[in-house]
Design an enzyme around this catalytic site. Structure first.
Site, PDB file in Angstrom:
ATOM      1  N   ASP A  46       2.293  -7.185  -4.988  1.00  0.00           N
ATOM      2  CA  ASP A  46       3.487  -6.369  -4.762  1.00  0.00           C
ATOM      3  C   ASP A  46       4.428  -6.382  -5.969  1.00  0.00           C
ATOM      4  O   ASP A  46       5.645  -6.545  -5.828  1.00  0.00           O
ATOM      5  CB  ASP A  46       4.217  -6.835  -3.498  1.00  0.00           C
ATOM      6  CG  ASP A  46       5.255  -5.818  -3.027  1.00  0.00           C
ATOM      7  OD1 ASP A  46       5.083  -4.620  -3.326  1.00  0.00           O
ATOM      8  OD2 ASP A  46       6.244  -6.219  -2.380  1.00  0.00           O
ATOM      9  N   LEU A 106     -16.495  -9.917  -8.139  1.00  0.00           N
ATOM     10  CA  LEU A 106     -17.890 -10.092  -7.729  1.00  0.00           C
ATOM     11  C   LEU A 106     -18.582  -8.764  -7.454  1.00  0.00           C
ATOM     12  O   LEU A 106     -19.815  -8.707  -7.435  1.00  0.00           O
ATOM     13  CB  LEU A 106     -17.986 -10.974  -6.478  1.00  0.00           C
ATOM     14  CG  LEU A 106     -17.470 -12.405  -6.606  1.00  0.00           C
ATOM     15  CD1 LEU A 106     -17.658 -13.143  -5.285  1.00  0.00           C
ATOM     16  CD2 LEU A 106     -18.178 -13.140  -7.739  1.00  0.00           C
ATOM     17  N   GLY A 107     -17.806  -7.720  -7.198  1.00  0.00           N
ATOM     18  CA  GLY A 107     -18.398  -6.414  -6.938  1.00  0.00           C
ATOM     19  C   GLY A 107     -18.869  -6.229  -5.514  1.00  0.00           C
ATOM     20  O   GLY A 107     -19.899  -5.588  -5.277  1.00  0.00           O
ATOM     21  N   VAL A 108     -18.139  -6.787  -4.557  1.00  0.00           N
ATOM     22  CA  VAL A 108     -18.488  -6.612  -3.145  1.00  0.00           C
ATOM     23  C   VAL A 108     -17.276  -6.105  -2.371  1.00  0.00           C
ATOM     24  O   VAL A 108     -16.140  -6.448  -2.680  1.00  0.00           O
ATOM     25  CB  VAL A 108     -18.976  -7.932  -2.497  1.00  0.00           C
ATOM     26  CG1 VAL A 108     -20.337  -8.316  -3.011  1.00  0.00           C
ATOM     27  CG2 VAL A 108     -17.970  -9.057  -2.721  1.00  0.00           C
ATOM     28  N   GLY A 158      16.643  -2.724   0.181  1.00  0.00           N
ATOM     29  CA  GLY A 158      17.356  -2.383  -1.053  1.00  0.00           C
ATOM     30  C   GLY A 158      17.371  -3.541  -2.028  1.00  0.00           C
ATOM     31  O   GLY A 158      17.475  -3.355  -3.239  1.00  0.00           O
ATOM     32  N   ASN A 159      17.265  -4.780  -1.503  1.00  0.00           N
ATOM     33  CA  ASN A 159      17.190  -5.958  -2.362  1.00  0.00           C
ATOM     34  C   ASN A 159      15.824  -6.088  -3.033  1.00  0.00           C
ATOM     35  O   ASN A 159      15.687  -6.796  -4.034  1.00  0.00           O
ATOM     36  CB  ASN A 159      17.448  -7.241  -1.573  1.00  0.00           C
ATOM     37  CG  ASN A 159      18.905  -7.611  -1.485  1.00  0.00           C
ATOM     38  OD1 ASN A 159      19.498  -7.580  -0.412  1.00  0.00           O
ATOM     39  ND2 ASN A 159      19.503  -7.973  -2.610  1.00  0.00           N
ATOM     40  N   SER A 160      14.814  -5.429  -2.469  1.00  0.00           N
ATOM     41  CA  SER A 160      13.450  -5.589  -2.970  1.00  0.00           C
ATOM     42  C   SER A 160      13.360  -5.335  -4.465  1.00  0.00           C
ATOM     43  O   SER A 160      13.831  -4.312  -4.958  1.00  0.00           O
ATOM     44  CB  SER A 160      12.514  -4.629  -2.242  1.00  0.00           C
ATOM     45  OG  SER A 160      12.286  -5.046  -0.919  1.00  0.00           O
ATOM     46  N   HIS A 209       6.085  -1.904  -3.739  1.00  0.00           N
ATOM     47  CA  HIS A 209       6.416  -1.052  -2.596  1.00  0.00           C
ATOM     48  C   HIS A 209       7.713  -0.270  -2.790  1.00  0.00           C
ATOM     49  O   HIS A 209       7.971   0.687  -2.067  1.00  0.00           O
ATOM     50  CB  HIS A 209       6.470  -1.876  -1.296  1.00  0.00           C
ATOM     51  CG  HIS A 209       7.693  -2.709  -1.140  1.00  0.00           C
ATOM     52  ND1 HIS A 209       7.743  -4.055  -1.471  1.00  0.00           N
ATOM     53  CD2 HIS A 209       8.932  -2.413  -0.662  1.00  0.00           C
ATOM     54  CE1 HIS A 209       8.946  -4.532  -1.204  1.00  0.00           C
ATOM     55  NE2 HIS A 209       9.685  -3.561  -0.711  1.00  0.00           N
TER      56      HIS A 209
END
Length: 380
Positions: free
Chosen positions: A146, A276-278, A220-222, A114
């Protein structure tokens, strides 16, 4: 004679006065009284051989936080971004700030997805003051957890050592280092207050096995590191998670969860997961009502809870297992699934190429069969 009577009267009055005064003071003892004085009660000892605990001369000193920060800070970077925003007045440039840390001396940097998501301009400032531009197209991300990585054109950079979050205990000291509030690299200390935390963001994203800490984590710490007192990275901090949680509590992605993903992003450019493709959504009364009101859907939903199959990819494991749009999955791998988060968690814990049992309803008819997850397709 008068003198003698006078003397006797004086003596009698003195005697009476003495008796009255003694009675008031409680000290008179009349001859012939049967009253006896009780001996004092002597208390029994609790433990005659007891001695006080030994006085401690001091406590073990903690390692200097300043020394830890001095080792970690050179490998922590400030990230500044620009992206295009839009409001009722038109488009505008939106600035953002985050953190990252150097995992490889040749310029590979780890941060949160993010922090760099949707950015069209990214600059990285090293601890020594050097500034590098980053091509947004070169960023490799995993939105589910993330995480993001990118590289800068530099070499011989300081790097951080990787620890393990599996050995952490509640009460262990930790330090968060990052570009708090976009004002430059700073450090905050705290303890691990909880382990194995799960926080859902929305229907499409839930983070598992998070570390909760009392170390202050601000915007800002992210993307910055959460380190132990040995200076080893044991988590990746996220202000996004902190804003979703409770005020005064910070959260970090555990390094044990992050490292396999980081390795895949570096080696493959994307993360390979069981697939699984769903396309699915949790079955709720509002979803059932929406299906009933849509004349283009001829789905017959006869159960009240489970995972509604919305779309099935051609040639996918789901199609091979017989699943169709409108079916409702109630169990996967022997685990009941009634929420999107639980369905994805069970799927991601499965093994690619290894069959697992799936139970689903087609209308009122229950089906049990085997389904074999395959590798997730490469992102386009």
């Amino acid at each position: 004679m008068m003198k003698k009577k006078y003397a006797i009267a004086i003596i009698s009055l003195a005697l009476i006065f003495t008796i009255i005064l003694s009675s008031l003071m409680g000290c008179v003892e009349l001859t012939g009284s049967s009253t006896t004085t009780q001996p004092p009660i002597t208390p029994n000892p609790i433990n005659p051989s007891w001695t006080p605990p030994t006085t401690c001369s001091g406590t073990d000193e903690l390692p200097s936080i300043a020394d830890v920060v001095a080792r970690v800070k050179p490998a922590v970077v400030s990230i500044n971004t620009e992206s295009v925003g839009q409001n009722i007045f038109g488009t505008f440039t939106q600035e953002g700030a985050g953190s990252g840390w150097i995992i490889d001396e040749n310029g590979i940097i780890v941060t949160n997805n993010h922090v760099v998501e949707d950015a069209n301009a990214i600059t990285v400032t090293l601890d020594d003051g050097r500034v590098f531009s980053v091509d947004p197209g070169s960023i490799r991300t995993d939105t589910l957890n993330d995480l993001a990585i990118f590289s800068i054109n530099a070499s011989d950079l300081p790097t951080l050592s990787i620890g393990t979050s599996s050995q952490l205990r509640v009460g262990d000291w930790v330090i968060a280092v990052g570009n708090a509030l976009g004002l430059g690299i700073r450090a905050t200390e705290g303890i691990v207050s909880r382990l194995g935390v799960t926080i859902p963001f929305d229907q499409s994203q839930t983070l598992y096995d998070l570390l909760e800490t009392t170390a202050v984590i601000n915007p800002g710490n992210s993307g910055g590191p959460l380190v132990n007192l040995s200076g080893e990275v044991i988590g990746i901090t996220s202000a996004k998670i902190a804003q979703t949680g409770v005020e005064g509590m910070g959260y970090a992605i555990s390094i044990d969860i992050a490292m396999p993903i980081i390795e895949q992003l570096v080696n493959n450019g994307y993360v390979i997961r069981p697939w699984l493709g769903v396309s699915v959504t949790a079955l709720t009364p509002s979803v059932i009502a929406a299906v009933d009101m849509d004349p283009s859907l001829d789905w017959d939903i006869e159960v009240e809870k489970g995972i509604l199959v919305v779309q099935v990819s051609a040639g996918s494991p789901a199609e091979k297992a017989g699943l169709k749009p409108g079916d409702v999955i109630v169990s996967l791998g022997g685990e009941e699934v009634v929420t999107d988060q639980r369905f994805m968690q069970v799927l991601h814990q499965s093994t690619i190429g290894e069959a697992m049992e799936i139970t689903y309803f087609h209308g009122a008819e229950e089906h049990k069969t085997a389904i074999t997850p395959s590798e997730s397709p490469r992102p386009e």
